[in-house]
Scaffold this motif. Structure first.
Motif, PDB file in Angstrom:
ATOM      1  N   ILE A 285       7.175   6.539   4.599  1.00  0.00           N
ATOM      2  CA  ILE A 285       7.502   5.121   4.406  1.00  0.00           C
ATOM      3  C   ILE A 285       7.949   4.480   5.719  1.00  0.00           C
ATOM      4  N   ASN A 286       8.788   5.183   6.457  1.00  0.00           N
ATOM      5  CA  ASN A 286       9.368   4.608   7.672  1.00  0.00           C
ATOM      6  C   ASN A 286       8.453   4.667   8.890  1.00  0.00           C
TER       7      ASN A 286
ATOM      8  N   TYR B   9       5.272  -0.685   0.425  1.00  0.00           N
ATOM      9  CA  TYR B   9       6.366  -0.972   1.350  1.00  0.00           C
ATOM     10  C   TYR B   9       5.819  -1.692   2.576  1.00  0.00           C
TER      11      TYR B   9
ATOM     12  N   GLY C 115       9.224  -0.437   5.644  1.00  0.00           N
ATOM     13  CA  GLY C 115      10.260   0.340   4.973  1.00  0.00           C
ATOM     14  C   GLY C 115      10.928  -0.334   3.793  1.00  0.00           C
ATOM     15  N   LYS C 116      10.525  -1.566   3.490  1.00  0.00           N
ATOM     16  CA  LYS C 116      11.126  -2.291   2.363  1.00  0.00           C
ATOM     17  C   LYS C 116      10.124  -2.389   1.215  1.00  0.00           C
ATOM     18  N   GLU C 117      10.586  -2.055   0.015  1.00  0.00           N
ATOM     19  CA  GLU C 117       9.712  -2.144  -1.157  1.00  0.00           C
ATOM     20  C   GLU C 117       9.412  -3.603  -1.454  1.00  0.00           C
TER      21      GLU C 117
ATOM     22  N   ARG D 139       5.965  -3.105  -6.941  1.00  0.00           N
ATOM     23  CA  ARG D 139       6.053  -1.909  -7.776  1.00  0.00           C
ATOM     24  C   ARG D 139       5.326  -2.194  -9.083  1.00  0.00           C
TER      25      ARG D 139
END
Length: 112
Positions: free
Chosen positions: A17-18, A80, A83-85, A88
């Protein structure tokens, strides 16, 4: 779309993710017929957005992933940006609506 990255630990998931501007997680379970039917449709959608990196998680392989990502069913699709969702979807996903949401996010993310 890039090749799927199979992720086998929470550390792998966090690193994935990052380390990608646009990271997409597909969380599945081994005996989930909906999961297996939806995956090729999601891959087809994401093929239109080549900068999105896709990570695949089998929740049966990472028992703690449900608590870590607040997952209550399968499949779960999470996008993401830095790094931020930002998106969903879970269980029964309407593919065309999903595509439109991804398209909007993708182009907004590319503007920044």
């Amino acid at each position: 779309m890039q090749t799927n990255h199979d992720l086998f630990s929470i550390e792998d998931v966090e690193q994935f993710i990052n380390s990608h501007h646009l990271a997409f997680l597909y969380i599945s379970k081994t005996n989930c017929s909906v999961c297996h039917a939806l995956l090729p449709k999601v891959e087809k959608v994401l093929a239109e957005f080549p900068k999105i990196q896709m990570g695949f998680i089998n929740a049966d392989d990472i028992p703690n992933i449900a608590g870590h990502l607040s997952i209550f069913t399968a499949p779960v699709l999470i996008l993401y940006v830095d790094g931020k969702e930002v998106l969903r979807e879970a269980r029964f996903v309407h593919v065309e609506q999903f595509k439109e949401k991804v398209k909007k996010i993708y182009f907004l993310a590319e503007q920044s």
